[in-house]
Enzyme design. Structure first.
Site, PDB file in Angstrom:
ATOM      1  N   TYR A  91       0.719  -1.169   0.051  1.00 44.24           N
ATOM      2  CA  TYR A  91      -0.007  -0.045  -0.040  1.00 44.24           C
ATOM      3  C   TYR A  91       0.984   1.216   0.053  1.00 44.24           C
ATOM      4  O   TYR A  91       1.969   1.373   0.377  1.00 44.24           O
ATOM      5  CB  TYR A  91      -0.871  -0.149   1.216  1.00 44.24           C
TER       6      TYR A  91
ATOM      7  N   ASN B 192     -15.238   3.649   0.638  1.00 46.11           N
ATOM      8  CA  ASN B 192     -15.674   3.373  -0.841  1.00 46.11           C
ATOM      9  C   ASN B 192     -16.765   4.228  -1.377  1.00 46.11           C
ATOM     10  O   ASN B 192     -16.766   4.559  -2.582  1.00 46.11           O
ATOM     11  CB  ASN B 192     -16.310   2.108  -0.952  1.00 46.11           C
TER      12      ASN B 192
ATOM     13  N   VAL C  72     -17.164  -0.259  -4.596  1.00 48.95           N
ATOM     14  CA  VAL C  72     -17.254   1.104  -5.297  1.00 48.95           C
ATOM     15  C   VAL C  72     -17.923   1.262  -6.705  1.00 48.95           C
ATOM     16  O   VAL C  72     -18.643   2.118  -7.031  1.00 48.95           O
ATOM     17  CB  VAL C  72     -15.270   1.480  -5.641  1.00 48.95           C
TER      18      VAL C  72
ATOM     19  N   MET D 250      -7.009  -4.764  -9.274  1.00 50.64           N
ATOM     20  CA  MET D 250      -7.140  -5.995  -9.179  1.00 50.64           C
ATOM     21  C   MET D 250      -6.408  -7.074  -9.920  1.00 50.64           C
ATOM     22  O   MET D 250      -6.301  -8.278  -9.642  1.00 50.64           O
ATOM     23  CB  MET D 250      -8.505  -6.314  -9.395  1.00 50.64           C
TER      24      MET D 250
ATOM     25  N   TRP E 288      -6.411   8.339  -5.223  1.00 54.46           N
ATOM     26  CA  TRP E 288      -6.134   7.702  -3.869  1.00 54.46           C
ATOM     27  C   TRP E 288      -6.875   8.569  -2.865  1.00 54.46           C
ATOM     28  O   TRP E 288      -6.414   9.922  -2.633  1.00 54.46           O
ATOM     29  CB  TRP E 288      -4.663   7.613  -3.606  1.00 54.46           C
TER      30      TRP E 288
END
Lengths: 328, 328
Positions: free
Chosen positions: B52, B123, B152, B239, B262
C-alpha cells in the site's frame, strides 16, 4: 517530375515505388517549387505501415515538410523565381516538384541552412509544446526525457536550456553522453530499472515534475517512477512498439498523470495566428543556429529504399533526408 | 480486549494473529467503544502485504473504518453510553474495543443500518470523487467503469443515477447483469477485446468522456480504447496486479489522459469542512437506503483467517465484515 508513391499500407520498403508524373500547367496564382530537402520522420513510417492517427486516401505521396526553391510562378507577386520557401505542411513532399498557391508560401529567413529548415515544422514545435503545454515550470527546474538522442530529444535539450530548465536525458548508449552534454544536456543517464535512483542522484534529489516519453511500455513506467508526486508524463511516441504504462504505485499513490501529445491535434485546435507565432520563433532559432539536429545522410528520390532502411535503423547519428534534386 | 495484529508484511493469512491486549483506563475526555462492524477493504489487504501507498509501523492493528457503540465515557458530554458512532478513520479497527477522544466522534444518523454505515468512509467517497473530480459531466452523459460489481462500482451506479448520469458497467460474469440493472445500471457488458465496440452499441455511439478503472493492465487499455477523444481514465485499483496502461492510439492520437485516484491524498489536500460536508451527504444517503452494498458474510475476530480468505476470493457476492462482538 518524379514522386514516391504507395498504394497499400505495409512494410515501408515493400510498399513504396518511384513514379513519373506529368508536369501539370500552373493555374493563376500558383507557384511551382523544386524540392530541395525533405525528411523521413517517424510519423511518415507509421503512415506507410497504416498505424498513424490519420491516414491518406491511397494511392498517396508520403512526406509532410521540407524546403523548396520557386522555379515558376503564374500571375502572382507573392514569391519570385529563386525564392527559398517552406513546403506547405502535409503536402506529400517526397517528390521532385510541388505546386501550391503562391500566397500560402513562407520564405526562409535569410541565411538559413536549408537542411535544418527542412525539419522545422514537426519536431521543433513538438519539443516546444511538450515543454510549455503541460506543467508550468520555473527556471532551474528539471525535465526528464527518454529517447534523448532523437531529433525531438535534442530540440528539447536546446529549448529547455534557452528557457532556463535543466534536463535529465535518458539514452540507451553511454557513448552519446559527451555529444548531448556539448549540446547543453545537464545530465545523461543510461536507461535501466534503476532509473528512479539514477535520476535522484544526478538531480540531487530535486522534485522532477515533467517527463517526455517517446518509448512506451516499460520505458514510460520508468519515467513515471522517477517523477515527484503529482508529476506528469507526456507520451508522444512508441519506439518500443508498446503503448505507455505506469506502475500502480505511480498512478494511484503518487498521483502521476499520463498525457499524450500529437502535433496534428494541436494544429486542429490552435488559432492560425498562434501557430504562426510559434513557427516564426522556431524559424528564427533555426536561422541563428540555436536549434539544429544532425543529418545522418541525404538520399536521392531513387534511393528511397536505402533511405527508408536507414531511417528504420537504431543507432543512427541523425535524421535521414531526401534531396530529390541533388542540390543541397 | 482482543485485536488482530501483524508484525511483518506478507501473505495476509500468514501474518495476522489474534492477541489479547490490556484494557487501559480512560483518560479524561476519552470514550471507549465496542466495535460492532468493520470491513475488510482491498486497501487493508495491500497494507498486510506491504504494497500500500502508506504503511504503519509494525506491529500494528489493521482496519480503517467501522461502527462502534459507546460503552464508557470519562469526563465528557460529547457522547453517551449506548450511542452508535463511526469509528475514527484509520484507527486500527479490527479489534473488540477502541478508545478515542469523545469530542472527535460522530454519531450515526438515526435509523442507519450499522453494517452499511461501517463501510461509509472509504468506498462511497471514492465513488463520489471519481464522478466529480475529473470531468464535469452533464446530466444524460455516460460514464464507463470496470469491476462494476465491486463496492465502489455499485456506489458509482447509485451516485451516477442520482446525478442523472448513465453508466456502462463492465463485469467478468454475465450473470451479474440483472442485479446491477436492478440497482440502476443503464448497461452491463462482459469484458472482452471487443469492449470498444460493445460500448458503442449500448450507448448508441455516445461520446463517453470518463472511465473508472480498478483492474489495471489490459483492463485499463480496453477502457481507454472505448472513450471518445479527449476522455479521461481514472485508475483507482489494480485487481489484475498490473499497473494501468493505454494503447498508443488512445494516448497519442485520441488524447486520452490517465489519472490516478487515492482517497488518502484527497484527505491530505482537502479542508476539513469540505470533507465533513461530503461525509454528511453520504451518511444521509446511507441512512435513507439510497446507497447500499451487499455483505458477503460476517466473521468474529477469531475467524480472521476465514474472513481474509473470503475477502481475497473472486466471485464474491459482497463485502466481508468483521463483527468482533457478535452484536450485529
Amino acid at each position: 517530375m518524379k514522386a514516391v508513391r504507395f498504394s497499400t499500407f505495409g512494410q515501408p520498403l515493400k510498399v513504396v515505388e518511384v513514379v513519373e508524373e506529368p508536369d501539370a500547367p500552373l493555374q493563376p496564382g500558383e507557384a511551382r517549387m523544386e524540392v530541395l530537402a525533405t525528411p523521413i520522420n517517424p510519423s511518415d513510417l507509421l503512415t506507410l505501415t497504416g498505424q498513424y492517427g490519420q491516414l491518406p486516401k491511397l494511392p498517396a505521396v508520403p512526406g509532410n515538410e521540407g524546403v523548396g526553391r520557386v522555379v515558376e510562378v503564374k500571375d502572382s507577386t507573392a514569391v519570385r523565381v529563386g525564392d527559398l520557401v517552406f513546403l506547405p505542411l502535409g503536402s506529400g513532399t517526397w517528390r521532385t516538384h510541388l505546386t501550391a498557391p503562391a500566397e500560402a508560401l513562407v520564405q526562409l529567413p535569410p541565411g538559413t541552412d536549408v537542411k535544418q529548415a527542412s525539419m522545422m515544422f514537426i519536431n521543433p514545435p513538438t519539443a516546444e509544446l511538450l515543454l510549455k503545454q503541460y506543467v508550468t515550470l520555473q527556471p532551474g527546474e528539471w525535465v526528464l526525457q527518454n529517447a534523448a538522442n532523437s531529433a525531438v530529444g535534442r530540440y528539447v535539450i536546446s529549448l529547455a536550456k534557452l528557457a532556463g530548465y535543466k534536463t535529465v536525458n535518458v539514452v540507451r548508449r553511454e557513448e552519446l553522453a559527451p555529444e548531448l552534454t556539448a549540446l547543453g544536456a545537464d545530465a545523461v543517464v543510461v536507461d535501466s530499472d534503476n532509473l528512479p535512483e539514477r535520476v535522484r542522484e544526478v538531480t540531487g534529489g530535486a522534485k522532477v515534475r515533467l517527463a517526455f516519453d517517446a518509448v512506451g511500455g516499460d520505458g514510460t513506467q520508468r519515467l513515471g517512477d522517477s517523477l515527484a508526486p503529482g508529476g506528469v508524463v507526456v507520451n508522444y511516441g512508441v519506439m518500443s512498439g508498446k503503448g505507455p504504462k505506469l506502475s500502480a504505485a505511480a498512478s494511484i499513490f503518487k498521483d502521476i498523470t499520463l498525457r499524450g501529445f500529437w502535433l496534428v491535434l494541436w494544429m486542429k485546435r490552435t488559432p492560425r495566428e498562434e501557430q504562426r507565432a510559434l513557427f516564426a520563433r522556431l524559424a528564427g532559432l533555426i536561422a541563428n543556429g540555436t536549434l539544429r539536429t544532425p543529418v545522418e545522410g541525404t538520399f536521392p528520390l531513387e534511393g528511397i529504399q536505402d533511405a527508408l532502411a536507414r531511417a528504420m535503423e537504431g543507432g543512427r547519428a541523425g535524421k535521414v533526408l531526401l534531396t530529390p534534386n541533388g542540390k543541397v
